[in-house]
Motif scaffolding. Sequence first.
Motif, PDB file in Angstrom:
ATOM      1  N   VAL A 128      -2.974  44.453  26.499  1.00  0.00           N
ATOM      2  CA  VAL A 128      -3.627  45.349  27.355  1.00  0.00           C
ATOM      3  C   VAL A 128      -3.398  46.807  26.724  1.00  0.00           C
ATOM      4  CG1 VAL A 128      -3.968  46.260  29.629  1.00  0.00           C
ATOM      5  CG2 VAL A 128      -3.354  43.970  29.527  1.00  0.00           C
ATOM      6  N   SER A 129      -4.591  47.606  26.439  1.00  0.00           N
ATOM      7  CA  SER A 129      -4.450  48.718  26.170  1.00  0.00           C
ATOM      8  C   SER A 129      -3.882  49.972  27.205  1.00  0.00           C
ATOM      9  CB  SER A 129      -6.073  49.442  25.917  1.00  0.00           C
ATOM     10  OG  SER A 129      -5.801  50.809  25.467  1.00  0.00           O
ATOM     11  N   LEU A 130      -2.989  50.494  26.874  1.00  0.00           N
ATOM     12  CA  LEU A 130      -2.247  51.485  27.617  1.00  0.00           C
ATOM     13  C   LEU A 130      -3.463  52.726  28.026  1.00  0.00           C
ATOM     14  CD1 LEU A 130       1.405  51.543  26.677  1.00  0.00           C
ATOM     15  CD2 LEU A 130       0.360  50.365  28.528  1.00  0.00           C
ATOM     16  N   ASP A 131      -4.352  53.056  27.040  1.00  0.00           N
ATOM     17  CA  ASP A 131      -5.259  54.095  26.850  1.00  0.00           C
ATOM     18  C   ASP A 131      -5.804  54.326  28.504  1.00  0.00           C
ATOM     19  OD1 ASP A 131      -4.707  54.962  24.454  1.00  0.00           O
ATOM     20  OD2 ASP A 131      -6.298  53.884  23.699  1.00  0.00           O
ATOM     21  N   SER A 132      -6.379  53.033  28.958  1.00  0.00           N
ATOM     22  CA  SER A 132      -7.008  53.331  30.217  1.00  0.00           C
ATOM     23  C   SER A 132      -5.987  53.565  31.582  1.00  0.00           C
ATOM     24  CB  SER A 132      -7.637  52.199  30.650  1.00  0.00           C
ATOM     25  OG  SER A 132      -6.812  50.864  30.750  1.00  0.00           O
ATOM     26  N   ARG A 133      -4.843  53.233  31.424  1.00  0.00           N
ATOM     27  CA  ARG A 133      -3.670  53.541  32.249  1.00  0.00           C
ATOM     28  C   ARG A 133      -3.141  54.989  32.177  1.00  0.00           C
ATOM     29  NH1 ARG A 133       0.038  48.168  32.863  1.00  0.00           N
ATOM     30  NH2 ARG A 133      -1.829  46.640  33.036  1.00  0.00           N
ATOM     31  N   ARG A 134      -3.139  55.417  31.121  1.00  0.00           N
ATOM     32  CA  ARG A 134      -2.658  56.975  30.659  1.00  0.00           C
ATOM     33  C   ARG A 134      -3.388  57.897  31.290  1.00  0.00           C
ATOM     34  NH1 ARG A 134      -1.710  56.096  24.235  1.00  0.00           N
ATOM     35  NH2 ARG A 134       0.290  54.879  24.644  1.00  0.00           N
ATOM     36  N   GLY A 135      -4.975  57.573  31.527  1.00  0.00           N
ATOM     37  CA  GLY A 135      -5.630  58.610  32.212  1.00  0.00           C
ATOM     38  C   GLY A 135      -5.555  58.783  33.530  1.00  0.00           C
ATOM     39  N   ALA A 136      -5.123  57.588  34.303  1.00  0.00           N
ATOM     40  CA  ALA A 136      -4.823  57.393  35.507  1.00  0.00           C
ATOM     41  C   ALA A 136      -3.614  58.175  36.180  1.00  0.00           C
ATOM     42  CB  ALA A 136      -4.775  56.060  36.171  1.00  0.00           C
ATOM     43  N   THR A 137      -2.668  58.282  35.115  1.00  0.00           N
ATOM     44  CA  THR A 137      -1.289  59.044  35.812  1.00  0.00           C
ATOM     45  C   THR A 137      -1.462  60.454  35.140  1.00  0.00           C
ATOM     46  OG1 THR A 137      -0.086  58.247  33.499  1.00  0.00           O
ATOM     47  CG2 THR A 137      -0.142  56.920  35.598  1.00  0.00           C
TER      48      THR A 137
END
Length: 138
Positions: A128-137
């Motif tokens: 799972v790419s962390l890129d999508s989660r980084r934007g949320a935090t």
Amino acid sequence: MSEASPAAVQALRDAMTRLMEGRPKATDGKMTKENLYREAGVSRATMNRATVVMAEWDAYLDQHGRRTVGESRRDAEITELQRKLKAKTQECTQLQQKLEAAATVIGALHHDNEAMREHIASRGGTVVSLDSRRGATD
């Protein structure tokens, strides 16, 4: 042989001061006897008769050398610039070494990351790419 006139002695002393201070009026400013008598506007023979002034001239050159004030300033500036250049060169060398070390580490991490992705994919897992989660935090 007669001593130089008081006016000639004063002219030689004034010329000597101008040469020592690096502000000649009639010469290139080099600390030579030729420049001294030319700067004073007297003949060489008159200069040579001013024995007291010539002794002062010789004593000054013995103590300070033949460099003019401008030459001394230039040499001091060159020395300081050389010191700064050496320090900056050392700093650049250290930064280049750090950059090369960082590039090596980044390359190794990239290789490890690719190997781990292949390993996970071969077992049927999903990365799972962390890129999508980084934007949320953020």
